[in-house]
Design a protein around this motif. Structure first.
Motif, PDB file in Angstrom:
ATOM      1  N   ASN A  44       0.863  -1.037   0.200  1.00 32.27           N
ATOM      2  CA  ASN A  44       0.251  -0.073  -0.358  1.00 32.27           C
ATOM      3  C   ASN A  44       0.762   1.531  -0.281  1.00 32.27           C
ATOM      4  N   SER A  45       0.582   2.417  -0.138  1.00 34.54           N
ATOM      5  CA  SER A  45       1.076   4.005  -0.549  1.00 34.54           C
ATOM      6  C   SER A  45       2.110   3.869   0.890  1.00 34.54           C
ATOM      7  N   GLN A  46       1.580   3.422   2.564  1.00 35.71           N
ATOM      8  CA  GLN A  46       2.219   3.521   3.426  1.00 35.71           C
ATOM      9  C   GLN A  46       3.836   2.536   3.193  1.00 35.71           C
ATOM     10  N   SER A  47       3.464   1.457   2.630  1.00 38.68           N
ATOM     11  CA  SER A  47       4.770   0.356   2.985  1.00 38.68           C
ATOM     12  C   SER A  47       5.498   0.381   1.377  1.00 38.68           C
ATOM     13  N   ILE A  48       4.922   1.100   0.619  1.00 41.62           N
ATOM     14  CA  ILE A  48       5.946   1.593  -0.421  1.00 41.62           C
ATOM     15  C   ILE A  48       7.241   2.645   0.138  1.00 41.62           C
ATOM     16  N   ALA A  49       5.880   4.077   0.660  1.00 38.20           N
ATOM     17  CA  ALA A  49       6.850   5.402   1.040  1.00 38.20           C
ATOM     18  C   ALA A  49       7.510   4.340   1.907  1.00 38.20           C
ATOM     19  N   SER A  74       7.352   5.524 -11.043  1.00 39.20           N
ATOM     20  CA  SER A  74       7.175   3.801 -11.451  1.00 39.20           C
ATOM     21  C   SER A  74       5.290   3.570 -12.367  1.00 39.20           C
ATOM     22  N   TYR A  79      -1.755   2.529  -5.656  1.00 38.60           N
ATOM     23  CA  TYR A  79      -1.157   2.670  -4.407  1.00 38.60           C
ATOM     24  C   TYR A  79       0.345   3.491  -4.656  1.00 38.60           C
ATOM     25  N   MET A  80       0.496   3.716  -5.940  1.00 39.78           N
ATOM     26  CA  MET A  80       2.359   3.553  -6.327  1.00 39.78           C
ATOM     27  C   MET A  80       1.804   5.750  -6.841  1.00 39.78           C
ATOM     28  N   THR A  83       1.060   6.534  -3.103  1.00 35.36           N
ATOM     29  CA  THR A  83       2.660   7.369  -2.660  1.00 35.36           C
ATOM     30  C   THR A  83       3.216   8.428  -2.545  1.00 35.36           C
ATOM     31  N   HIS A  96       6.471  13.547  -9.323  1.00 33.69           N
ATOM     32  CA  HIS A  96       6.009  12.171  -9.749  1.00 33.69           C
ATOM     33  C   HIS A  96       5.422  11.746 -11.559  1.00 33.69           C
TER      34      HIS A  96
END
Length: 340
Positions: A44-49, A74, A79-80, A83, A96
């Motif tokens: 998800n966005s949190q884990s990728i960030a 990306s 979710y990217m 992020t 981005h």
């Protein structure tokens, strides 16, 4: 600095994220370096960030210089896209851009969905046991391609193959032994009974959408300047605008939707215009001192996709005790040796 990130699923269903970094320089393209490869419990966005921040700390132990992180590349996964605002909090200069090769792939997928009969023909022409018959009847024609849906442009290449060789292939199908009544042969024969419809659809694809595989290949090339990359995309856009019929309208709507979600695309598009003095005002998102650094900014995440190819070279049935930590180290070393 440019940061490219993407994730995939490995052979045991685990999420693996790769982080590629490179130095943005005004006179040459960045050299891609695989900084880290991590297994994620969830995506998800949190884990990728979090993954990106932790990875950048390998370059800047203790404190990351936020002014040096200028570009994030990306795919266009939701979710990217989510992020980028999270990272913008830490890196105010970050722009981005979502991969333009992915954008063309999504365009090709939309074309595939518009022509189910052609898609059925391509997907059912799988008969290894009849290779000998094909080669005997058509020795000068290559075997029908087997597109891999996740490989950019491969379905479109298959459609163009049938546009060139459909009549010869029909001859082979018609001359198969009467005893050959397998499901795939029956399906193809039934489809080709209405040959005019399939031919019409393939002719339309050939006339209007033969460009995506060529454009994607050009976008995959290393060392192109930002201006050269936008020139390739502009050529593709001209082809999209000239596509006729209702299908062409839907493809144009899809392309507009893809670009609207790509927040950095319009920002970077202004950089070559400023450099060529076609545009007076600098993009507000880019500081004057950084404009030149975007001369060779990448518009694709091809480097990350190539790094994922290392998995099939490393993860074999003979490896049963390879830890995640050692796997990361091997992949980083392999990519440095292979892709530089």
């Amino acid at each position: 600095m440019v940061v490219c990130v993407d994730e995939t699923t490995n052979s045991v269903g685990r999420y693996i994220a790769n982080l590629i970094v490179g130095k943005l320089e005004p006179n040459r393209a960045s050299t891609a370096h695989l900084l880290c490869s991590k297994q994620l419990e969830k995506v998800n966005s949190q884990s990728i960030a979090y993954f990106i921040n932790k990875g950048l700390q390998l370059l800047y132990p203790g404190s990351v210089d936020d002014s040096k992180v200028l570009l994030l590349v990306s795919d266009a996964a939701s979710y990217m896209i989510a992020t980028a605002p999270l990272l913008k909090t830490f890196y105010p200069s970050l722009i981005h851009v979502t991969c333009m090769a992915h954008a063309l792939y999504r365009l090709a997928e939309t074309v595939r969905a518009e022509f189910p009969a052609v898609n059925t023909l391509i997907s059912t022409m799988k008969a290894p046991s009849r290779i000998a018959i094909f080669r005997e009847k058509l020795p000068s024609i290559p075997l029908p391609p087997q597109p891999i849906i996740t490989r950019w442009g491969s379905w479109m290449e298959a459609a163009l193959y049938y546009a060139e060789h459909l009549e010869e292939i029909m001859t082979v199908i018609d001359n198969l032994p009467l005893t050959d009544n397998s499901a795939c042969v029956s399906s193809v024969k039934e489809l080709l009974n209405d040959c005019s419809s399939v031919q019409r659809d393939i002719a339309y694809i050939q006339a209007n959408f033969s460009f995506p595989p060529v454009t994607i290949t050009k976008m995959e090339e290393k060392g192109n300047s930002l201006k050269q990359q936008f020139s390739v995309i502009e050529e593709a856009e001209n082809n999209i605008q000239s596509a006729g019929g209702k299908v062409g309208d839907r493809i144009r709507d899809k392309w507009s939707s893809v670009l609207q979600k790509n927040s950095g695309y319009s920002v970077l598009k202004g950089v070559p215009q400023v450099m060529d003095r076609e545009k007076v005002d600098l993009p507000s998102e880019i500081e004057l001192k950084d404009v030149g650094k975007f001369s060779y900014a990448p518009l694709t995440s091809v480097s990350v996709e190539r790094s994922f190819s290392a998995f099939k070279m490393i993860l074999t049935d003979k490896r049963h005790s390879l830890t995640v930590e050692n796997l990361e180290k091997i992949i980083v070393m392999y990519c440095k040796a292979k892709y530089e």
